[in-house]
Write a protein that holds these residues in place. Sequence first.
Motif, PDB file in Angstrom:
ATOM      1  N   GLY A 172       0.827  -1.194   0.000  1.00 57.75           N
ATOM      2  CA  GLY A 172       0.000   0.000   0.000  1.00 57.75           C
ATOM      3  C   GLY A 172       0.861   1.244   0.000  1.00 57.75           C
ATOM      4  N   GLU A 173       0.211   2.360   0.215  1.00 55.63           N
ATOM      5  CA  GLU A 173       0.900   3.637   0.273  1.00 55.63           C
ATOM      6  C   GLU A 173       0.534   4.346   1.560  1.00 55.63           C
ATOM      7  N   VAL A 174       1.480   5.125   2.036  1.00 53.66           N
ATOM      8  CA  VAL A 174       1.307   5.934   3.231  1.00 53.66           C
ATOM      9  C   VAL A 174       1.599   7.365   2.815  1.00 53.66           C
ATOM     10  N   ALA A 175       0.720   8.295   3.173  1.00 49.17           N
ATOM     11  CA  ALA A 175       0.896   9.676   2.742  1.00 49.17           C
ATOM     12  C   ALA A 175       0.994  10.626   3.927  1.00 49.17           C
ATOM     13  N   PHE A 176       1.981  11.487   3.843  1.00 51.71           N
ATOM     14  CA  PHE A 176       2.106  12.635   4.738  1.00 51.71           C
ATOM     15  C   PHE A 176       1.873  13.837   3.846  1.00 51.71           C
ATOM     16  N   GLY A 177       0.639  14.335   3.847  1.00 50.24           N
ATOM     17  CA  GLY A 177       0.308  15.404   2.914  1.00 50.24           C
ATOM     18  C   GLY A 177       0.440  14.881   1.496  1.00 50.24           C
ATOM     19  N   GLY A 178       1.220  15.559   0.669  1.00 51.42           N
ATOM     20  CA  GLY A 178       1.385  15.151  -0.721  1.00 51.42           C
ATOM     21  C   GLY A 178       2.518  14.170  -0.961  1.00 51.42           C
ATOM     22  N   TYR A 179       3.344  13.906   0.054  1.00 56.18           N
ATOM     23  CA  TYR A 179       4.465  12.981  -0.139  1.00 56.18           C
ATOM     24  C   TYR A 179       4.030  11.576   0.230  1.00 56.18           C
ATOM     25  N   ARG A 180       4.373  10.616  -0.644  1.00 58.37           N
ATOM     26  CA  ARG A 180       3.923   9.240  -0.443  1.00 58.37           C
ATOM     27  C   ARG A 180       5.096   8.286  -0.255  1.00 58.37           C
ATOM     28  N   PHE A 181       4.857   7.334   0.632  1.00 58.53           N
ATOM     29  CA  PHE A 181       5.772   6.227   0.866  1.00 58.53           C
ATOM     30  C   PHE A 181       5.053   4.953   0.447  1.00 58.53           C
ATOM     31  N   PHE A 182       5.804   3.955  -0.025  1.00 57.81           N
ATOM     32  CA  PHE A 182       5.208   2.644  -0.227  1.00 57.81           C
ATOM     33  C   PHE A 182       5.482   1.817   1.024  1.00 57.81           C
ATOM     34  N   ILE A 183       4.644   0.843   1.255  1.00 65.26           N
ATOM     35  CA  ILE A 183       4.834  -0.080   2.353  1.00 65.26           C
ATOM     36  C   ILE A 183       4.430  -1.458   1.852  1.00 65.26           C
ATOM     37  N   ALA A 184       5.283  -2.440   2.091  1.00 63.84           N
ATOM     38  CA  ALA A 184       5.026  -3.798   1.589  1.00 63.84           C
ATOM     39  C   ALA A 184       5.399  -4.812   2.666  1.00 63.84           C
ATOM     40  N   LEU A 185       4.590  -5.838   2.788  1.00 63.25           N
ATOM     41  CA  LEU A 185       4.787  -6.889   3.779  1.00 63.25           C
ATOM     42  C   LEU A 185       5.061  -8.204   3.066  1.00 63.25           C
ATOM     43  N   ASP A 186       6.116  -8.883   3.485  1.00 59.27           N
ATOM     44  CA  ASP A 186       6.471 -10.192   2.922  1.00 59.27           C
ATOM     45  C   ASP A 186       6.568 -11.178   4.077  1.00 59.27           C
ATOM     46  N   ASP A 187       5.618 -12.107   4.123  1.00 62.97           N
ATOM     47  CA  ASP A 187       5.623 -13.110   5.201  1.00 62.97           C
ATOM     48  C   ASP A 187       6.105 -14.476   4.710  1.00 62.97           C
ATOM     49  N   GLY A 188       6.675 -14.501   3.510  1.00 61.15           N
ATOM     50  CA  GLY A 188       7.219 -15.736   2.963  1.00 61.15           C
ATOM     51  C   GLY A 188       6.209 -16.615   2.273  1.00 61.15           C
ATOM     52  N   SER A 189       4.950 -16.205   2.216  1.00 62.62           N
ATOM     53  CA  SER A 189       3.916 -17.059   1.646  1.00 62.62           C
ATOM     54  C   SER A 189       3.756 -16.920   0.130  1.00 62.62           C
ATOM     55  N   GLY A 190       4.269 -15.854  -0.452  1.00 65.32           N
ATOM     56  CA  GLY A 190       4.117 -15.647  -1.890  1.00 65.32           C
ATOM     57  C   GLY A 190       5.217 -16.326  -2.691  1.00 65.32           C
ATOM     58  N   GLN A 191       4.933 -16.591  -3.963  1.00 66.21           N
ATOM     59  CA  GLN A 191       5.913 -17.243  -4.831  1.00 66.21           C
ATOM     60  C   GLN A 191       7.165 -16.405  -5.029  1.00 66.21           C
ATOM     61  N   SER A 192       7.015 -15.103  -5.044  1.00 71.08           N
ATOM     62  CA  SER A 192       8.173 -14.231  -5.260  1.00 71.08           C
ATOM     63  C   SER A 192       8.723 -13.686  -3.948  1.00 71.08           C
ATOM     64  N   SER A 193       8.529 -14.425  -2.864  1.00 72.50           N
ATOM     65  CA  SER A 193       8.985 -13.993  -1.545  1.00 72.50           C
ATOM     66  C   SER A 193      10.497 -13.839  -1.490  1.00 72.50           C
ATOM     67  N   GLU A 194      10.925 -12.760  -0.897  1.00 73.19           N
ATOM     68  CA  GLU A 194      12.347 -12.501  -0.683  1.00 73.19           C
ATOM     69  C   GLU A 194      12.697 -12.595   0.792  1.00 73.19           C
ATOM     70  N   LEU A 195      11.776 -13.137   1.598  1.00 72.00           N
ATOM     71  CA  LEU A 195      11.960 -13.167   3.042  1.00 72.00           C
ATOM     72  C   LEU A 195      13.262 -13.844   3.452  1.00 72.00           C
ATOM     73  N   ALA A 196      13.547 -15.022   2.930  1.00 72.33           N
ATOM     74  CA  ALA A 196      14.742 -15.762   3.355  1.00 72.33           C
ATOM     75  C   ALA A 196      16.018 -14.976   3.058  1.00 72.33           C
ATOM     76  N   GLY A 197      16.114 -14.423   1.863  1.00 74.09           N
ATOM     77  CA  GLY A 197      17.303 -13.660   1.494  1.00 74.09           C
ATOM     78  C   GLY A 197      17.451 -12.396   2.316  1.00 74.09           C
ATOM     79  N   LEU A 198      16.344 -11.677   2.498  1.00 74.05           N
ATOM     80  CA  LEU A 198      16.394 -10.457   3.304  1.00 74.05           C
ATOM     81  C   LEU A 198      16.737 -10.774   4.753  1.00 74.05           C
ATOM     82  N   ARG A 199      16.154 -11.839   5.273  1.00 75.27           N
ATOM     83  CA  ARG A 199      16.427 -12.232   6.659  1.00 75.27           C
ATOM     84  C   ARG A 199      17.927 -12.476   6.844  1.00 75.27           C
ATOM     85  N   ASP A 200      18.535 -13.194   5.914  1.00 75.40           N
ATOM     86  CA  ASP A 200      19.970 -13.479   6.017  1.00 75.40           C
ATOM     87  C   ASP A 200      20.806 -12.202   5.994  1.00 75.40           C
ATOM     88  N   VAL A 201      20.456 -11.265   5.122  1.00 78.85           N
ATOM     89  CA  VAL A 201      21.197 -10.004   5.027  1.00 78.85           C
ATOM     90  C   VAL A 201      20.990  -9.170   6.286  1.00 78.85           C
TER      91      VAL A 201
END
Length: 132
Positions: free
Chosen positions: A42-71
């Motif tokens: 999703g997106e988070v907005a402070f006024g007109g400036y937007r941030f993205f926010i994404a959650l990876d719990d390892g359940s998706g096919q393109s999950s990067e959880l294991a690699g990110l966890r190691d780093v």
Amino acid sequence: MSVTPYLTHALLPAGTDLTGLGARVARHAGAEASPRPGDRAGEVAFGGYRFFIALDDGSGQSSELAGLRDVILTVATDDERGQTFGAVLTLGGLSRDPDLDHFNDAVLLMEAVGALCPGAVLFDPQSGERVP
């Protein structure tokens, strides 16, 4: 080279309540959230400036959880390395911010993650360092 402003990964301990986490982080930081279907991004907005926010719990096919966890665990304490982590929350700015006008907004988001997810390990992938 393209740099995502304020890019941060937060390694979340197993057992963290992931339900509506993006919206809860936004509210805690005083921002507005626009979740996408499935509440994994999703997106988070402070006024007109937007941030993205994404959650990876390892359940998706393109999950990067294991690699990110190691780093991310390379900057963790020994006690943290002994824990189980079940998800990564990623946030970052959606547009350039050359004057750092939204630096404090990014800090508020990181503090919200820390408050809502005790034991989270926050990591800046662009510097390779832990976020205090």
